[in-house]
Design a protein around this motif. Structure first.
Motif, PDB file in Angstrom:
ATOM      1  N   LEU A  71      -5.861 -18.124 -25.075  1.00 14.83           N
ATOM      2  CA  LEU A  71      -5.730 -19.464 -25.643  1.00 14.83           C
ATOM      3  C   LEU A  71      -5.946 -20.500 -24.547  1.00 14.83           C
ATOM      4  O   LEU A  71      -5.438 -20.352 -23.435  1.00 14.83           O
ATOM      5  N   ILE A  72      -6.675 -21.543 -24.894  1.00 20.22           N
ATOM      6  CA  ILE A  72      -6.950 -22.642 -23.972  1.00 20.22           C
ATOM      7  C   ILE A  72      -6.690 -23.940 -24.726  1.00 20.22           C
ATOM      8  O   ILE A  72      -7.090 -24.087 -25.877  1.00 20.22           O
ATOM      9  N   ALA A  73      -6.034 -24.874 -24.061  1.00 19.23           N
ATOM     10  CA  ALA A  73      -5.781 -26.188 -24.653  1.00 19.23           C
ATOM     11  C   ALA A  73      -6.230 -27.252 -23.661  1.00 19.23           C
ATOM     12  O   ALA A  73      -6.104 -27.080 -22.449  1.00 19.23           O
ATOM     13  N   ALA A  74      -6.746 -28.353 -24.189  1.00 21.82           N
ATOM     14  CA  ALA A  74      -7.145 -29.479 -23.350  1.00 21.82           C
ATOM     15  C   ALA A  74      -6.824 -30.766 -24.092  1.00 21.82           C
ATOM     16  O   ALA A  74      -6.919 -30.823 -25.315  1.00 21.82           O
ATOM     17  N   ALA A  75      -6.428 -31.787 -23.342  1.00 28.74           N
ATOM     18  CA  ALA A  75      -6.064 -33.078 -23.940  1.00 28.74           C
ATOM     19  C   ALA A  75      -6.092 -34.142 -22.854  1.00 28.74           C
ATOM     20  O   ALA A  75      -6.170 -33.833 -21.660  1.00 28.74           O
ATOM     21  N   SER A  76      -5.968 -35.387 -23.269  1.00 26.56           N
ATOM     22  CA  SER A  76      -5.901 -36.479 -22.300  1.00 26.56           C
ATOM     23  C   SER A  76      -4.480 -36.643 -21.751  1.00 26.56           C
ATOM     24  O   SER A  76      -4.289 -37.329 -20.750  1.00 26.56           O
ATOM     25  N   ASP A  77      -3.509 -36.007 -22.388  1.00 25.44           N
ATOM     26  CA  ASP A  77      -2.112 -36.070 -21.965  1.00 25.44           C
ATOM     27  C   ASP A  77      -1.664 -34.693 -21.492  1.00 25.44           C
ATOM     28  O   ASP A  77      -2.291 -33.685 -21.831  1.00 25.44           O
TER      29      ASP A  77
END
Length: 186
Positions: A71-77
């Motif tokens: 699992l990979i997650a990316a965000a501006s926060d």
């Protein structure tokens, strides 16, 4: 990568990190091999062994893998993601004692056959939150009750199928839409 005892572990590690570079490349417009990583300062001690960050870009990201799940997650926060296999009952019995008292009560209140699933859900939420904070397990796992949102953070369970629990933690003052993709972006 020569430190892995099992070939499957080396392959999983390699796949997870290639996938991470592919996703971050798409988000930043930087070639995968041009991405540079560093470690943020640890919130617990200030030393440079906190969560990994990009040196020349702004997306926050998190990576987790277990067995055949990546699992990979990316965000501006700030963001954290975690996937956990459902543990054996003996593991639940031992580790449930280390959690926040309310979490321990929730596990104890579940039917014995359901306790591993309840524990895995809470542990995935806990690790996702701690990754988002940047402390990892350097922070006391009993300090926070992750059964719901935590002030300033949104915690979401992710649908990953039988045998696993997964969660995402995002620092955000308001609810956000989460998009789950089952494959790498093209």
């Amino acid at each position: 990568m020569n430190s892995f005892v099992h070939d499957a572990d080396r392959l999983r590690y390699g796949f997870a990190h290639v996938a991470l570079r592919t996703i971050l490349s798409g988000l930043t417009g930087t070639a995968p091999d041009a991405l540079r990583f560093a470690r943020a300062s640890c919130p617990c001690c200030g030393e440079p062994h906190g969560r990994p960050v990009l040196t020349n870009s702004t997306p926050e990201f998190s990576l987790s893998y277990s067995r055949d799940m990546v699992l990979i997650a990316a965000a501006s926060d700030p963001i954290g993601i975690d996937v956990e296999p459902t543990p054996e009952p003996e593991v639940v019995e031992e580790l449930a004692k280390t959690l926040h008292p309310a979490e321990g009560r929730e596990i104890k209140a579940a039917l014995p056959e359901d306790r591993p699933v309840v524990f895995a859900r809470l542990w995935a939420r806990k690790e996702a939150y701690l990754k988002g904070l940047g402390t990892g397990l350097g922070r006391d796992v009993a300090a926070d009750d992750v059964r719901g949102d935590i002030t300033g953070w949104r915690l979401n369970d992710l649908p990953v199928g039988t045998g696993y629990a997964a969660a995402l933690a995002l620092r955000s003052p308001s609810p956000r839409t989460i998009h789950v993709h089952r494959a790498l972006p093209v």
